[in-house]
Design an enzyme around this catalytic site. Structure first.
Site, PDB file in Angstrom:
ATOM      1  N   CYS A 159      -5.801   2.147   5.969  1.00 14.62           N
ATOM      2  CA  CYS A 159      -6.455   0.886   6.314  1.00 14.62           C
ATOM      3  C   CYS A 159      -5.841   0.359   7.613  1.00 14.62           C
ATOM      4  CB  CYS A 159      -6.275  -0.121   5.176  1.00 14.62           C
ATOM      5  SG  CYS A 159      -4.614  -0.830   5.095  1.00 14.62           S
ATOM      6  N   HIS A 179       0.860  -1.181   0.000  1.00 16.92           N
ATOM      7  CA  HIS A 179       0.000   0.000   0.000  1.00 16.92           C
ATOM      8  C   HIS A 179       0.897   1.232   0.000  1.00 16.92           C
ATOM      9  CE1 HIS A 179      -3.849  -2.004   1.813  1.00 16.92           C
ATOM     10  NE2 HIS A 179      -3.275  -2.757   0.894  1.00 16.92           N
ATOM     11  N   CYS A 184      -2.016  -0.410   7.267  1.00 15.36           N
ATOM     12  CA  CYS A 184      -1.203   0.806   7.173  1.00 15.36           C
ATOM     13  C   CYS A 184      -1.187   1.550   8.503  1.00 15.36           C
ATOM     14  CB  CYS A 184      -1.722   1.698   6.058  1.00 15.36           C
ATOM     15  SG  CYS A 184      -1.487   0.969   4.429  1.00 15.36           S
ATOM     16  N   GLU A 237       1.110   3.845   1.927  1.00 15.90           N
ATOM     17  CA  GLU A 237       1.694   4.212   3.222  1.00 15.90           C
ATOM     18  C   GLU A 237       2.837   3.281   3.603  1.00 15.90           C
ATOM     19  OE1 GLU A 237      -2.791   5.169   3.557  1.00 15.90           O
ATOM     20  OE2 GLU A 237      -1.531   3.666   2.585  1.00 15.90           O
TER      21      GLU A 237
END
Length: 160
Positions: free
Chosen positions: A87, A57, A90, A59
């Site tokens: 999320c 992801h 993250c 991040e």
């Protein structure tokens, strides 16, 4: 530069990473920038599909790059600007990295509206382990405790 303008500049960078990622058919519509002392340390967009890595992801990818740049797993003093509310994975990475503040643009509801829902993960975490969709089975704890006991007295131990 005024603080608000600086925050907006860094957020624009995260948003631009997300837009570029989609417009160049690289990956999902997410971007993140890690900043320390008013300087960009690292930035990344979502790389899940381009790397076949479900943990890539924006991040997490930006955190990985920032850790390499700063040669540290501890990002105390850093902030993260992300194009969308993080999320659970993250968010966990942000806490583990000791990032001090999260600035985000889109919400998790906005993400859900375009097919990126992490609602089920939050719901699963609220359930007892034996009621979760994904079976969770503990085994061989006594054997595994050996590594923990070694760690407690290890000369290479670094608390984090």
């Amino acid at each position: 530069m005024e603080k608000k303008e600086q925050h907006e500049e860094f957020m624009r960078m995260a948003i631009e990473l997300s837009i570029k990622n989609v417009s160049e058919s690289i990956g999902g519509p997410f971007g993140a920038v890690v900043v320390k002392d008013g300087k960009v340390i690292a930035g990344s967009a979502n790389k899940v599909t381009s790397t076949n890595d479900p943990t890539a992801h924006a991040e997490v990818s930006a955190i990985r790059l920032a850790c390499i740049e700063l040669n540290s797993f501890d990002l105390s003093g850093c902030v993260i600007y992300t194009s969308c509310e993080p999320c659970p994975m993250c968010l966990g990475a942000i806490y583990w990295a000791k990032i001090e503040t999260i600035y985000y643009a889109n919400t998790k509801v906005d993400a859900e509206n375009i097919g990126f829902s992490d609602k089920f993960i939050y719901e699963e975490l609220d359930k007892p382990m034996d009621s979760r969709t994904l079976p969770v089975v503990q085994m061989m704890r006594d054997d595994a405790m050996q590594a923990f006991k070694l760690w407690e007295t290890s000369s290479m131990r670094i608390d984090y």
